[in-house]
Design a protein around this motif. Structure first.
Motif, PDB file in Angstrom:
ATOM      1  N   UNK A  38     -15.595 108.267  50.246  1.00 48.57           N
ATOM      2  CA  UNK A  38     -14.300 107.719  50.624  1.00 48.57           C
ATOM      3  C   UNK A  38     -14.349 106.196  50.526  1.00 48.57           C
ATOM      4  N   UNK A  39     -13.318 105.621  49.932  1.00 56.06           N
ATOM      5  CA  UNK A  39     -13.206 104.171  49.767  1.00 56.06           C
ATOM      6  C   UNK A  39     -11.927 103.675  50.410  1.00 56.06           C
ATOM      7  N   UNK A  40     -11.922 102.421  50.767  1.00 55.69           N
ATOM      8  CA  UNK A  40     -10.689 101.756  51.169  1.00 55.69           C
ATOM      9  C   UNK A  40      -9.991 101.301  49.887  1.00 55.69           C
ATOM     10  N   UNK A  41      -8.686 101.099  49.918  1.00 53.56           N
ATOM     11  CA  UNK A  41      -8.018 100.543  48.733  1.00 53.56           C
ATOM     12  C   UNK A  41      -8.609  99.175  48.390  1.00 53.56           C
ATOM     13  N   UNK A  42      -8.573  98.807  47.121  1.00 52.60           N
ATOM     14  CA  UNK A  42      -9.258  97.615  46.653  1.00 52.60           C
ATOM     15  C   UNK A  42      -8.800  96.351  47.380  1.00 52.60           C
ATOM     16  N   UNK A  43      -7.501  96.196  47.612  1.00 47.91           N
ATOM     17  CA  UNK A  43      -7.007  94.994  48.278  1.00 47.91           C
ATOM     18  C   UNK A  43      -7.584  94.880  49.693  1.00 47.91           C
ATOM     19  N   UNK A  44      -7.616  95.986  50.418  1.00 51.10           N
ATOM     20  CA  UNK A  44      -8.165  95.986  51.774  1.00 51.10           C
ATOM     21  C   UNK A  44      -9.669  95.720  51.746  1.00 51.10           C
ATOM     22  N   UNK A  76     -11.704  92.567  53.602  1.00 46.43           N
ATOM     23  CA  UNK A  76     -12.841  92.787  54.502  1.00 46.43           C
ATOM     24  C   UNK A  76     -14.055  92.009  54.020  1.00 46.43           C
ATOM     25  N   UNK A  77     -14.303  91.999  52.720  1.00 46.05           N
ATOM     26  CA  UNK A  77     -15.444  91.265  52.187  1.00 46.05           C
ATOM     27  C   UNK A  77     -15.295  89.760  52.409  1.00 46.05           C
ATOM     28  N   UNK A  78     -14.064  89.228  52.246  1.00 40.54           N
ATOM     29  CA  UNK A  78     -13.835  87.805  52.514  1.00 40.54           C
ATOM     30  C   UNK A  78     -14.068  87.486  53.986  1.00 40.54           C
ATOM     31  N   UNK A  86      -4.795 104.206  54.820  1.00 43.21           N
ATOM     32  CA  UNK A  86      -4.866 104.696  53.446  1.00 43.21           C
ATOM     33  C   UNK A  86      -6.294 104.577  52.926  1.00 43.21           C
ATOM     34  N   UNK A  87      -6.781 105.630  52.276  1.00 37.96           N
ATOM     35  CA  UNK A  87      -8.107 105.645  51.670  1.00 37.96           C
ATOM     36  C   UNK A  87      -8.023 106.331  50.312  1.00 37.96           C
ATOM     37  N   UNK A  88      -9.069 106.160  49.522  1.00 37.56           N
ATOM     38  CA  UNK A  88      -9.192 106.840  48.231  1.00 37.56           C
ATOM     39  C   UNK A  88     -10.447 107.699  48.311  1.00 37.56           C
ATOM     40  N   UNK A  89     -10.308 108.971  47.993  1.00 37.11           N
ATOM     41  CA  UNK A  89     -11.443 109.890  48.053  1.00 37.11           C
ATOM     42  C   UNK A  89     -11.824 110.299  46.632  1.00 37.11           C
ATOM     43  N   UNK A  90     -13.117 110.177  46.334  1.00 39.08           N
ATOM     44  CA  UNK A  90     -13.643 110.585  45.031  1.00 39.08           C
ATOM     45  C   UNK A  90     -14.550 111.781  45.245  1.00 39.08           C
ATOM     46  N   UNK A  91     -14.529 112.713  44.282  1.00 38.82           N
ATOM     47  CA  UNK A  91     -15.354 113.914  44.379  1.00 38.82           C
ATOM     48  C   UNK A  91     -16.165 114.081  43.104  1.00 38.82           C
TER      49      UNK A  91
END
Length: 157
Positions: free
Chosen positions: A56-62, A66-68, A22-27
């Motif tokens: 394209x972004x990953x969902x915030x929780x994912x 990854x950052x942790x 799942x990803x989020x795409x912004x335009x």
């Protein structure tokens, strides 16, 4: 989302990437991106006629997970835990690059096993010879990003 020059994204859509995650795409609107003076430093358009940028972004929780994980990789405990793996990967890399371990020369499990055992023996003899004649070890490469830091002591993996 707002770009560094103040343009605001026109659409958001939840989607799936090529791997199925799942990803989020912004335009961004074409009218905002086309006259932008820093367009060449921005993300690339999908084709020549479409000058509106997409990101394209990953969902915030994912993303947060990854950052942790990336932060945890910088700890001493994590580096000690994965030091053995680094040694094993170095051995596999040497086998592939110097001893042709990527492809098996024979058909059948028994002959393939024999080839791997002989390759391992050859690698051990090669390492023993290097140790006996005091051949210096190769320096670990420094990636381009690490080289930009004032103290480029860390190697990239």
């Amino acid at each position: 989302m707002t770009c560094p020059n103040g343009a605001t994204s026109s659409r958001w859509a939840e989607d799936r990437c090529q791997e199925g995650a799942a990803v989020v795409r912004a335009r961004f609107p074409t009218a905002a991106c086309r006259p932008c003076k820093t367009r060449e430093q921005c993300t690339r358009p999908n084709n020549k006629s479409d000058m509106g940028r997409r990101i394209t972004f990953r969902p915030q929780a994912e993303y947060e997970v990854i950052q942790r994980a990336r932060t945890q990789e910088e700890t001493k405990e994590w580096k000690e835990q994965h030091a053995h793996r680094a040694g094993v990967e170095g051995t596999i890399s040497q086998g592939v690059r110097a001893f042709g371990l990527r492809r098996c020369r024979y058909h059948g499990l028994a002959k393939a096993r024999l080839q791997h055992q002989l390759t391992a023996t050859a690698m051990n003899f090669h390492r023993l010879n290097a140790w006996w004649i005091n051949t210096p070890r190769a320096r670990t490469r420094v990636c381009h990003l690490a080289a930009l830091r004032p103290t480029a002591q860390n190697s990239c993996s």
